[in-house]
Design a protein around this motif. Structure first.
Motif, PDB file in Angstrom:
ATOM      1  N   THR A 211     -27.505  -3.197  30.472  1.00 57.49           N
ATOM      2  CA  THR A 211     -28.765  -3.749  29.962  1.00 57.49           C
ATOM      3  C   THR A 211     -28.556  -4.475  28.637  1.00 57.49           C
ATOM      4  O   THR A 211     -29.063  -5.588  28.429  1.00 57.49           O
ATOM      5  N   LEU A 212     -27.804  -3.848  27.719  1.00 55.15           N
ATOM      6  CA  LEU A 212     -27.543  -4.464  26.423  1.00 55.15           C
ATOM      7  C   LEU A 212     -26.774  -5.772  26.570  1.00 55.15           C
ATOM      8  O   LEU A 212     -27.108  -6.785  25.938  1.00 55.15           O
ATOM      9  N   GLY A 213     -25.745  -5.771  27.424  1.00 56.08           N
ATOM     10  CA  GLY A 213     -24.974  -6.993  27.629  1.00 56.08           C
ATOM     11  C   GLY A 213     -25.805  -8.105  28.227  1.00 56.08           C
ATOM     12  O   GLY A 213     -25.711  -9.268  27.822  1.00 56.08           O
ATOM     13  N   SER A 304     -30.546 -12.669  35.207  1.00 58.85           N
ATOM     14  CA  SER A 304     -30.593 -12.209  36.591  1.00 58.85           C
ATOM     15  C   SER A 304     -31.644 -11.137  36.777  1.00 58.85           C
ATOM     16  O   SER A 304     -32.194 -10.957  37.857  1.00 58.85           O
ATOM     17  N   ARG A 305     -31.929 -10.402  35.727  1.00 58.35           N
ATOM     18  CA  ARG A 305     -32.988  -9.388  35.789  1.00 58.35           C
ATOM     19  C   ARG A 305     -33.532  -9.181  34.384  1.00 58.35           C
ATOM     20  O   ARG A 305     -32.825  -9.328  33.400  1.00 58.35           O
ATOM     21  N   GLY A 306     -34.780  -8.856  34.317  1.00 59.20           N
ATOM     22  CA  GLY A 306     -35.409  -8.668  33.019  1.00 59.20           C
ATOM     23  C   GLY A 306     -35.123  -7.294  32.458  1.00 59.20           C
ATOM     24  O   GLY A 306     -34.420  -6.470  33.051  1.00 59.20           O
ATOM     25  N   LEU A 307     -35.674  -7.052  31.281  1.00 60.00           N
ATOM     26  CA  LEU A 307     -35.478  -5.770  30.631  1.00 60.00           C
ATOM     27  C   LEU A 307     -36.394  -4.691  31.179  1.00 60.00           C
ATOM     28  O   LEU A 307     -36.237  -3.522  30.856  1.00 60.00           O
ATOM     29  N   GLY A 308     -37.375  -5.091  31.986  1.00 58.33           N
ATOM     30  CA  GLY A 308     -38.314  -4.120  32.508  1.00 58.33           C
ATOM     31  C   GLY A 308     -39.308  -3.638  31.469  1.00 58.33           C
ATOM     32  O   GLY A 308     -39.843  -2.535  31.593  1.00 58.33           O
ATOM     33  N   LEU A 309     -39.550  -4.443  30.429  1.00 61.85           N
ATOM     34  CA  LEU A 309     -40.479  -4.080  29.369  1.00 61.85           C
ATOM     35  C   LEU A 309     -41.674  -5.014  29.397  1.00 61.85           C
ATOM     36  O   LEU A 309     -41.518  -6.228  29.517  1.00 61.85           O
ATOM     37  N   HIS A 310     -42.857  -4.439  29.259  1.00 63.89           N
ATOM     38  CA  HIS A 310     -44.070  -5.252  29.194  1.00 63.89           C
ATOM     39  C   HIS A 310     -44.111  -6.005  27.868  1.00 63.89           C
ATOM     40  O   HIS A 310     -43.551  -5.566  26.860  1.00 63.89           O
ATOM     41  N   ALA A 311     -44.794  -7.152  27.873  1.00 72.16           N
ATOM     42  CA  ALA A 311     -44.880  -7.951  26.655  1.00 72.16           C
ATOM     43  C   ALA A 311     -45.515  -7.177  25.509  1.00 72.16           C
ATOM     44  O   ALA A 311     -45.122  -7.329  24.343  1.00 72.16           O
ATOM     45  N   ALA A 312     -46.491  -6.338  25.813  1.00 73.67           N
ATOM     46  CA  ALA A 312     -47.128  -5.537  24.766  1.00 73.67           C
ATOM     47  C   ALA A 312     -46.137  -4.554  24.144  1.00 73.67           C
ATOM     48  O   ALA A 312     -46.149  -4.325  22.928  1.00 73.67           O
ATOM     49  N   VAL A 313     -45.261  -3.978  24.966  1.00 78.02           N
ATOM     50  CA  VAL A 313     -44.244  -3.062  24.450  1.00 78.02           C
ATOM     51  C   VAL A 313     -43.287  -3.806  23.528  1.00 78.02           C
ATOM     52  O   VAL A 313     -42.888  -3.307  22.462  1.00 78.02           O
ATOM     53  N   ILE A 314     -42.906  -5.027  23.912  1.00 79.40           N
ATOM     54  CA  ILE A 314     -42.010  -5.828  23.080  1.00 79.40           C
ATOM     55  C   ILE A 314     -42.659  -6.144  21.739  1.00 79.40           C
ATOM     56  O   ILE A 314     -42.034  -6.031  20.671  1.00 79.40           O
ATOM     57  N   LEU A 315     -43.933  -6.542  21.769  1.00 77.67           N
ATOM     58  CA  LEU A 315     -44.645  -6.845  20.526  1.00 77.67           C
ATOM     59  C   LEU A 315     -44.702  -5.627  19.608  1.00 77.67           C
ATOM     60  O   LEU A 315     -44.445  -5.718  18.395  1.00 77.67           O
ATOM     61  N   LEU A 316     -45.042  -4.470  20.176  1.00 72.11           N
ATOM     62  CA  LEU A 316     -45.119  -3.251  19.367  1.00 72.11           C
ATOM     63  C   LEU A 316     -43.749  -2.858  18.828  1.00 72.11           C
ATOM     64  O   LEU A 316     -43.625  -2.430  17.670  1.00 72.11           O
ATOM     65  N   ALA A 317     -42.706  -3.001  19.657  1.00 68.03           N
ATOM     66  CA  ALA A 317     -41.355  -2.645  19.215  1.00 68.03           C
ATOM     67  C   ALA A 317     -40.900  -3.544  18.071  1.00 68.03           C
ATOM     68  O   ALA A 317     -40.335  -3.067  17.074  1.00 68.03           O
ATOM     69  N   VAL A 318     -41.132  -4.854  18.187  1.00 64.40           N
ATOM     70  CA  VAL A 318     -40.728  -5.784  17.130  1.00 64.40           C
ATOM     71  C   VAL A 318     -41.504  -5.499  15.843  1.00 64.40           C
ATOM     72  O   VAL A 318     -40.944  -5.515  14.740  1.00 64.40           O
ATOM     73  N   THR A 319     -42.809  -5.233  15.973  1.00 64.26           N
ATOM     74  CA  THR A 319     -43.621  -4.928  14.791  1.00 64.26           C
ATOM     75  C   THR A 319     -43.143  -3.658  14.102  1.00 64.26           C
ATOM     76  O   THR A 319     -43.003  -3.609  12.868  1.00 64.26           O
ATOM     77  N   LEU A 320     -42.880  -2.611  14.894  1.00 63.53           N
ATOM     78  CA  LEU A 320     -42.398  -1.352  14.321  1.00 63.53           C
ATOM     79  C   LEU A 320     -41.020  -1.523  13.694  1.00 63.53           C
ATOM     80  O   LEU A 320     -40.775  -1.041  12.580  1.00 63.53           O
ATOM     81  N   ILE A 336     -33.112  -1.685  21.411  1.00 59.43           N
ATOM     82  CA  ILE A 336     -33.309  -0.240  21.340  1.00 59.43           C
ATOM     83  C   ILE A 336     -34.405   0.198  22.304  1.00 59.43           C
ATOM     84  O   ILE A 336     -34.274   1.218  22.999  1.00 59.43           O
ATOM     85  N   ALA A 337     -35.498  -0.575  22.348  1.00 61.97           N
ATOM     86  CA  ALA A 337     -36.567  -0.243  23.296  1.00 61.97           C
ATOM     87  C   ALA A 337     -36.065  -0.308  24.737  1.00 61.97           C
ATOM     88  O   ALA A 337     -36.440   0.527  25.578  1.00 61.97           O
ATOM     89  N   ALA A 338     -35.219  -1.291  25.032  1.00 66.08           N
ATOM     90  CA  ALA A 338     -34.671  -1.403  26.388  1.00 66.08           C
ATOM     91  C   ALA A 338     -33.771  -0.213  26.714  1.00 66.08           C
ATOM     92  O   ALA A 338     -33.801   0.303  27.844  1.00 66.08           O
ATOM     93  N   LEU A 339     -32.974   0.244  25.744  1.00 64.46           N
ATOM     94  CA  LEU A 339     -32.117   1.411  25.975  1.00 64.46           C
ATOM     95  C   LEU A 339     -32.952   2.681  26.165  1.00 64.46           C
ATOM     96  O   LEU A 339     -32.614   3.530  26.993  1.00 64.46           O
TER      97      LEU A 339
END
Length: 362
Positions: A211-213, A304-320, A336-339
């Motif tokens: 996932t990280l790669g 080839s595949r996404g991170l499986g994270l919703h856009a709202a989760v990404i926004l909250l993770a970046v803000t935090l 980190i959120a993806a892991l």
């Protein structure tokens, strides 16, 4: 018929709630202690993180060489030397000019925000509220500080040149050892762990590495395409500071959603200050077109595949992440959120009940 409250069920519910609350508090306490320890060991953790990120970018080339008969040490050495040459070229051709123009870029952003403030205070908006004025002043200060931190992070990697050099050297050594001995790590880890952990932890580690790669390589490719296209558009329009704006676009690509908005906002402000409103609108149109191409063409082709994270989760993770650790936190928040999502999905797989077998109709 009137239903009566069962005291036994009420006590059981309270016990369950209390036990769940205590367990949740224990988890939060463990997280707090972990973050505290992470902060105390940051001088070691940061080179390790940088080394891992560099390894995700360079591992495909090392794997290609190993598959074509190169010894692990020779392949790792060749990739490390090539990375040093590329890094030296980037510093000579890009980082030094960007550093020399960083002050002008910051001043242009501040002037652009001031122009927006003056425009909002005049007709037809006539906004003169003191709270909005304070907010604009805060935005000026944060833009100046944030952009300065971004440029410092791009050029040195940390707050001082000495720490940046130490981090770079340690990260390169770690990258070499990761490239050389990485494939042997998971089998070694499995032999050190007892029982089921010998299967669970290596499996999660392998999924997390994949996932990280995928995230780092895809974001780097998309960011490079964005930087080239937007940089060409700015050059055609005649906007100054094309090189630092292109570098800012590339770095911001590693902060999904918010990074693109920030880089586009800075480019439009620079065009507004130096070229006027018409060119600023043209730059805005260019950025919108490039972002649409990124979202609908580049990312589906490259990822080839996404991170499986919703856009709202990404926004909250970046803000935090940004609130906890500034620019570095924003850059590391999504990986980190993806892991964490990888760990959660694996736990859910292990705790899920198997699907019942369909009953055959006779």
């Amino acid at each position: 018929m009137t239903a009566t409250l069962s005291s036994t069920k009420a006590r059981d519910a309270l016990r369950t709630s209390a036990r769940f609350s205590a367990e949740l508090l224990l988890i939060f306490a463990m997280l707090a202690v972990s973050l505290w320890l992470l902060g105390r060991m940051w001088s070691v953790v940061w080179p390790l993180v940088v080394g891992l990120l560099l390894t995700t970018l360079t591992w495909p080339l090392a794997r290609f060489l190993r598959r074509h008969g190169w010894k692990p040490a020779l392949a790792a050495s060749a990739v490390t030397v090539l990375s040093l040459l590329v890094a030296g070229g980037v510093v000579a051709l890009i980082a030094v000019p960007v550093a020399s123009q960083s002050g002008e870029l910051t001043d242009g952003v501040v002037d652009g925000i001031q122009k927006l403030r003056d425009w909002a205070s005049g007709p037809p908006l006539n906004i003169g509220d003191d709270d909005i004025t304070k907010a604009m002043d805060s935005a000026v200060a944060r833009a100046q500080d944030g952009l300065g931190s971004m440029v410092t992070t791009v050029v040195t990697g940390v707050s001082t040149i000495v720490n940046g050099l130490v981090t770079a050297v340690l990260a390169l050594f770690l990258m070499f050892f990761f490239l050389k001995d990485g494939p042997r790590f998971l089998p070694w880890l499995a032999r050190q762990l007892p029982g089921r952990l010998a299967t669970d932890i290596p499996t999660v580690a392998a999924r997390g590495w994949a996932t990280l790669g995928s995230f780092v390589r895809s974001q780097a490719a998309v960011g490079l395409l964005d930087a080239i296209l937007i940089g060409l558009g700015l050059w055609v329009v005649g906007v100054p500071l094309v090189l630092p704006l292109a570098v800012l676009t590339f770095v911001s690509a590693f902060v999904p959603i918010i990074g693109a908005l920030f880089a586009g906002f800075v480019a439009v402000l620079i065009a507004l200050v130096f070229n006027g409103l018409t060119d600023a609108l043209i730059v805005l149109a260019i950025i919108i077109v490039v972002q649409q191409l990124e979202g609908n063409v580049f990312q589906p082709m490259i990822q080839s595949r996404g991170l499986g994270l919703h856009a709202a989760v990404i926004l909250l993770a970046v803000t935090l992440g940004g609130s906890l650790a500034g620019i570095v936190g924003s850059l590391l928040a999504v990986p980190i959120a993806a892991l964490i999502a990888v760990v959660w999905n694996y736990l859910r797989e292990q705790l899920s009940e198997p699907s019942p077998e369909p009953v055959a109709e006779g």
